[in-house]
Scaffold this motif. Structure first.
Motif, PDB file in Angstrom:
ATOM      1  N   LEU A  97    -102.192 -60.870  24.183  1.00 45.30           N
ATOM      2  CA  LEU A  97    -101.304 -60.797  23.025  1.00 45.30           C
ATOM      3  C   LEU A  97    -102.086 -60.362  21.780  1.00 45.30           C
ATOM      4  O   LEU A  97    -101.644 -59.519  21.011  1.00 45.30           O
ATOM      5  CB  LEU A  97    -100.697 -62.183  22.810  1.00 45.30           C
ATOM      6  CG  LEU A  97     -99.827 -62.352  21.592  1.00 45.30           C
ATOM      7  CD1 LEU A  97     -98.421 -61.958  21.948  1.00 45.30           C
ATOM      8  CD2 LEU A  97     -99.885 -63.776  21.101  1.00 45.30           C
ATOM      9  N   THR A 134     -97.796 -55.138  24.894  1.00 44.12           N
ATOM     10  CA  THR A 134     -97.776 -56.589  24.782  1.00 44.12           C
ATOM     11  C   THR A 134     -97.584 -57.219  26.161  1.00 44.12           C
ATOM     12  O   THR A 134     -97.044 -56.580  27.057  1.00 44.12           O
ATOM     13  CB  THR A 134     -96.626 -57.017  23.825  1.00 44.12           C
ATOM     14  OG1 THR A 134     -96.825 -58.366  23.422  1.00 44.12           O
ATOM     15  CG2 THR A 134     -95.267 -56.882  24.474  1.00 44.12           C
ATOM     16  N   PRO A 135     -98.037 -58.462  26.356  1.00 47.03           N
ATOM     17  CA  PRO A 135     -97.786 -59.109  27.640  1.00 47.03           C
ATOM     18  C   PRO A 135     -96.300 -59.435  27.834  1.00 47.03           C
ATOM     19  O   PRO A 135     -95.616 -59.794  26.869  1.00 47.03           O
ATOM     20  CB  PRO A 135     -98.605 -60.403  27.578  1.00 47.03           C
ATOM     21  CG  PRO A 135     -99.003 -60.578  26.157  1.00 47.03           C
ATOM     22  CD  PRO A 135     -98.897 -59.260  25.478  1.00 47.03           C
ATOM     23  N   VAL A 157     -92.707 -58.571  18.805  1.00 46.71           N
ATOM     24  CA  VAL A 157     -92.059 -59.033  20.032  1.00 46.71           C
ATOM     25  C   VAL A 157     -90.536 -59.100  19.839  1.00 46.71           C
ATOM     26  O   VAL A 157     -89.767 -58.715  20.715  1.00 46.71           O
ATOM     27  CB  VAL A 157     -92.643 -60.383  20.494  1.00 46.71           C
ATOM     28  CG1 VAL A 157     -91.872 -60.928  21.683  1.00 46.71           C
ATOM     29  CG2 VAL A 157     -94.121 -60.208  20.862  1.00 46.71           C
ATOM     30  N   VAL A 159     -94.458 -64.281  23.722  1.00 45.24           N
ATOM     31  CA  VAL A 159     -94.575 -63.364  24.867  1.00 45.24           C
ATOM     32  C   VAL A 159     -93.166 -63.087  25.382  1.00 45.24           C
ATOM     33  O   VAL A 159     -92.368 -64.011  25.548  1.00 45.24           O
ATOM     34  CB  VAL A 159     -95.447 -63.988  25.980  1.00 45.24           C
ATOM     35  CG1 VAL A 159     -95.371 -63.168  27.264  1.00 45.24           C
ATOM     36  CG2 VAL A 159     -96.906 -64.081  25.527  1.00 45.24           C
ATOM     37  N   ILE A 204    -103.566 -64.980  28.601  1.00 50.02           N
ATOM     38  CA  ILE A 204    -102.328 -64.328  28.160  1.00 50.02           C
ATOM     39  C   ILE A 204    -102.330 -64.240  26.628  1.00 50.02           C
ATOM     40  O   ILE A 204    -101.947 -63.228  26.050  1.00 50.02           O
ATOM     41  CB  ILE A 204    -101.092 -65.082  28.695  1.00 50.02           C
ATOM     42  CG1 ILE A 204    -101.076 -65.024  30.228  1.00 50.02           C
ATOM     43  CG2 ILE A 204     -99.803 -64.492  28.129  1.00 50.02           C
ATOM     44  CD1 ILE A 204    -100.070 -65.949  30.890  1.00 50.02           C
TER      45      ILE A 204
END
Ligand code: SF4
Lengths: 341, 619
Positions: free
Chosen positions: B329, B398-399, B496, B371, B325
């Motif tokens: 990112l 983005t995750p 984010v 995240v 993950i």
């Protein structure tokens, strides 16, 4: 601009503006060079080529190839390429890995990649050491290896990559070495032509932490004695003056002197023969020792078997034929509804 | 004498028996029948930990609770009005949740000496006979015997015959709660399409159960629940995992992306894989990977190739995916990670529900690795939030985590499903050769939201390399420059954070916009909180309910909403994870109500806590 966009390429055009950062004298340089030479011969457009690596010295490779590339995480490149190939079956995907990356932390992924037989090319740079972390023994290091992490000698029995891969039902296995560029090019060419997971183990000298691990196979004085270059349909002959041959005595390979044997008696290499490929993979002793078999190079085995991504695409097509192209409204609605008015 | 029909507003019924008794199927059939009739409802299946624990034991008891009504239903119900038990172990395990005076429908054949022993009833006397159930209305029925009698001429073996006994119970329950058998008859026809003898046998037993109620004088009262007043529209019954799968498919369709789902079997997330695997005609590609890491890494590979890469698991599997993950990112590629949470830590309680992976989702990676996280409130809401996770992942490159849990995954509710056109559409921002600058492509060039473009292999001229090593902004070349690293960490954090601009503002679910107590929930506590707050507001208390679906980053007005109340109470099925985030982010002294028992909150628990807080505020 026009030059960039025409898709055709030369070895030179496959280089990037990134400084290559391997140690001077590292075997990786030679492999990079041969790959850059072979790829333009394949007739594949540069934009359709992807290099995916894990972590380790060799895994810096994608940064030096002017194609698409991803430097992923330790050991997981086989899973990344599986996802990429599943959704983009037409790309030419090359996976770059090392003995630690592929056989230790990523061992699980590698065997599953092989059984699924995604159509990709795997270049396993085997230097029998951990280079990037500065010199610990690897899963291919010989027993008793003295390294920083094994001052009294390693206790691990090493993997035999050929036997491991064939055991995982690899459809293509070949071995080559950094110091034989011509052989390596031939092998790379064949690997790229094979439809399925083409597993190429390349003996690569780490001149900093494991210098000379393969000198017996690469040095002029010993090479001919200790190596066996196999070719499909050709008898197995080796030695300084081709004075030795390999004969199969039942399932047991034996070395014969060509003075007393004819080429007809010898084992004729057959790439399609899985059973014999398994015997060949077991030529894994130290050929410097008396009576030991030479180390084979070349294509051990090559088999046609359906590739996962093709089967996956076919399932999607079959589902579409059977149930029609997905109707989202019908899916959301389901079978049992009620209405409140 | 025929039984009188009593109309009631809501019923909570629990079916319980051995996992081999067909409890889940019986419960689901009764649920669907009520749903099709027009009741509002909520369900809670409760699985034993073992697939087939020894028959007749407490460990083997499987349960299915249904709460249906002519009024709005928010939870599967705190206490039951009726208990349907196939054996004594099922009774023993569940009697505590039955209201005084409640109904017990018992299969007496599951109360014999052997079953008493297996259920460890020390007296050796059946509770049906020792007078201990005198506070309840008990209907003992010899289900096994009656079923065998009914099918004695069917030519089926005893084993096959006994398998139909749940239909006898269902028939009786349908009679008792005034529902017809049509839906179940249709269901049996479909289920046993290839075995007409089983259609016939099951239908016969179903009818026998129904008529048994009608003709014997077992019960003098039947219960009827009218249709619910629900917003106009067409509904279906929807379970959480199914809704998640449909949300992913819908998001792929509305974005024109191919859906790739890499997953490894794990309870309680596997049903998402099963559902998606059925819909390959939507172009869905499912990949059962060799492990959790391969599952997420394959999804990243797919995303690199321009597909909508999704992976799913539950807590232990998510722990294994952490490094990958972080890679997604760094690569700044879309990736959706579904976590159907279960009791933890480690293997924990695989079949039970919990919300203890929130901090894992928000913070659980090495390095500064923000995240985005969203969570569903109800089973059908899994559709919306899975869709939203995809939208945010693609629009922000983005995750994004989508959090569900075991309770949502297996629970069901009526769903006023949308049509395709009602769903938003969104697009991947793909790079083209026109993005080249002097013949060079800059993969990490960003737009005003700091989002980079998606450059797909196969696109002429955009060849580029990405990786997990820190990179120079713009070019994406490896960089160990200290200032660049600081810049990139800041940039990723801001990128984010910018997602907050692209999510709906936080609203108040129920109650006034300011007041004494705000009950703030996230995830599957929704129903219990809403039911509690509804009662409390009707009783005249100054209490409101807000439910946050966008947990990282929070909606832009979130702090303002929280500060409009004297106290914020956060009930969570963990030890206070959202509370910790709220306290650290806003310095608001939120109060927790925490429970980690593997079971959801009841309405009563939340009401009590709110009343206690109100009491303290007065003092
Ligand atoms: S450490 Fe060894 S393998 Fe790594 S770059 Fe240096 S020489 Fe090559």
């Amino acid at each position: 601009m026009a030059e960039v966009l025409n898709g055709a390429m030369t070895a030179k055009e496959l280089e990037t503006d990134q400084e290559v950062r391997w140690c001077p004298g590292c075997g990786d340089y030679s492999i990079l060079k041969q790959v850059q030479k072979v790829i333009p011969e394949l007739g594949i457009k540069r934009e359709d080529i992807v290099f995916i690596s894990g972590i380790g010295c060799s895994s810096r490779f994608p940064y030096y190839m002017n194609t698409y590339g991803m430097h992923s995480i330790h050991g997981r490149a086989p899973a990344v390429v599986s996802g990429l190939k599943s959704t983009n079956p037409d790309l030419s995907v090359w996976m770059i890995t090392g003995d630690g990356d592929a056989l230790s932390i990523g061992g699980n992924h590698l065997i599953h990649l092989l059984r699924r037989n995604f159509d990709i090319n795997v270049l396993l740079f085997n230097n029998q050491i951990y280079g990037l972390t500065k010199g610990q023994y690897s899963p291919t290091s010989e027993e008793g290896k003295h390294t920083k992490s094994t001052p009294m000698g390693s206790l691990d029995h090493p993997f035999n990559p050929a036997a491991l891969c064939l055991g995982a039902d690899s459809t293509f296995f070949a071995r080559s070495m950094d110091r034989d560029p011509v052989h390596m090019r031939d092998v790379l060419l064949r690997a790229s032509q094979h439809k399925g997971t083409s597993m190429v183990e390349i003996y690569q000298n780490c001149n900093v932490f494991n210098d000379g691990a393969f000198f017996g196979f690469t040095d002029k004085e010993t090479k001919k004695q200790q190596t066996l270059f196999v070719e499909h349909g050709k008898p197995m002959i080796f030695g300084e003056n081709n004075e030795f041959g390999i004969k199969l005595d039942g399932f047991t390979p034996v070395i014969v002197n060509m003075d007393s044997a004819s080429a007809d008696d010898l084992w004729i290499h057959d790439e399609k023969d899985r059973g014999k490929a398994n015997i060949l993979a077991r030529f894994y002793g130290n050929p410097a020792s008396e009576g030991e078999l030479p180390r084979p190079f070349g294509i051990f085995y090559s088999e046609d078997r359906a590739c996962y991504e093709d089967l996956l695409v076919k399932q999607v097509e079959t589902a579409k034929e059977k149930f029609g192209d997905g109707d989202l409204n019908a899916l959301l609605r389901g079978k049992n509804t009620w209405t409140i008015s | 004498m025929s039984a009188t029909l009593e109309t009631t507003k809501e019923i909570t019924i629990l079916f319980a028996g051995d996992s081999g008794d067909g409890i889940q199927l019986t419960g689901t059939q009764f649920t669907d029948t009520n749903a099709l009739f027009g009741n509002d409802l909520s369900t809670f299946p409760n699985f034993p930990a073992e697939i087939r624990a020894p028959q007749g034991t407490l460990a083997g008891v499987s349960g299915f609770q249904l709460h249906f009504g002519s009024i709005e239903i928010f939870t599967p119900g705190d206490e039951c009005d009726a208990l349907v038990v196939m054996n004594v172990a099922a009774l023993k395990a569940n009697l505590k949740s039955l209201k005084k005076g409640g109904i017990i429908i018992a299969n007496t054949d599951g109360f014999d000496a052997k079953n008493l022993r297996l259920a460890k009833v020390e007296s050796g006397v059946s509770p049906l006979e020792d007078g201990s159930l005198s506070n309840y209305k008990v209907f003992p029925i010899e289900v096994t015997k009656l079923t065998r009698e009914c099918l004695k001429d069917s030519g089926l073996g005893t084993k096959d015959i006994d398998r139909t006994k749940n239909m006898f119970v269902l028939g009786f329950v349908l009679w008792m709660f005034d529902r017809n058998m049509d839906h179940t008859v249709d269901f049996l026809k479909e289920k046993f399409k290839k075995k007409p003898e089983l259609v016939e046998a099951n239908t016969k037993v179903l009818k026998a159960g129904y008529h048994y109620g009608d003709t014997t004088e077992t019960a003098t009262t039947r219960f009827s629940v009218d249709k619910a007043e629900m917003p106009k529209g067409t509904y279906r019954n929807m379970m959480g995992n199914q809704a998640t799968a449909l949300g992913l498919i819908a998001a792929a369709r509305r974005s024109g992306l191919e859906l790739f789902y890499g997953s490894y079997p794990i309870t309680p997330a596997s049903d998402v894989l099963h559902e998606l695997a059925k819909h390959k005609n939507f172009g869905v590609k499912t990949f059962q990977a060799e492990d959790e890491i391969a599952a997420v890494a394959s999804a990243i590979g797919a995303s690199f190739g321009g597909a909508l890469g999704v992976t799913a698991s539950s807590g232990p599997g998510i722990a294994l995916k952490g490094e990958a993950i972080g890679l997604a990112l760094m690569l700044e590629l879309p990736l959706v990670i579904v976590n159907v949470q279960r009791g933890g830590p480690s293997t924990g309680l695989p079949t039970k529900t919990e919300q203890a992976d929130l901090l894992q989702a928000v913070y659980g990676r090495n390095g500064e690795a923000p995240v985005a996280v969203v969570a569903a409130a109800t089973p059908a809401d899994c559709f919306n939030m899975a869709f939203e996770a995809c939208r945010l992942a693609v629009q922000h490159m983005t995750p994004v985590f989508f959090l569900s849990d075991g309770y949502l995954a297996n629970g069901a509710e009526p769903w006023k499903f949308p049509t395709e056109d009602e769903l938003p559409s969104f697009k991947g921002n793909f790079a083209t050769p026109s993005d080249l600058k002097d013949g060079e492509y800059l993969p990490y060039e960003r737009d005003e939201n700091l989002v980079r473009k998606w450059a797909i292999p196969g696109t002429l001229g955009l060849e580029h390399r990405v990786g997990g090593i820190e990179k120079q902004d713009g070019t994406g070349n490896i960089s160990y420059d200290p200032d660049n690293h600081q810049h990139m960490v800041n940039t990723r954090a801001q990128k984010v954070a910018n997602i907050a601009k692209n999510v709906p503002l936080q609203d108040i679910e129920l109650g006034a916009k300011t007041g004494k107590v705000l009950v703030l929930g996230w995830g599957s506590t929704y129903g219990a909180i809403k039911a509690a707050v509804k009662d409390l507001t009707e009783e005249g208390h100054s209490v409101s309910h807000a439910h946050v679906r966008y947990l990282f980053p929070f909606p832009q007005n979130f702090e303002e909403v929280l500060r409009s109340f004297d106290t914020v109470l956060i009930p969570e099925m963990n030890m206070g994870q959202l509370r910790m985030m709220i306290r650290s982010e806003f310095l608001i002294p939120a109060v927790g109500l925490n429970k980690v028992k593997g079971i959801p909150f009841t309405k009563g628990e939340i009401k009590d806590k709110v009343l206690e807080l109100l009491d303290q505020l007065i003092k």
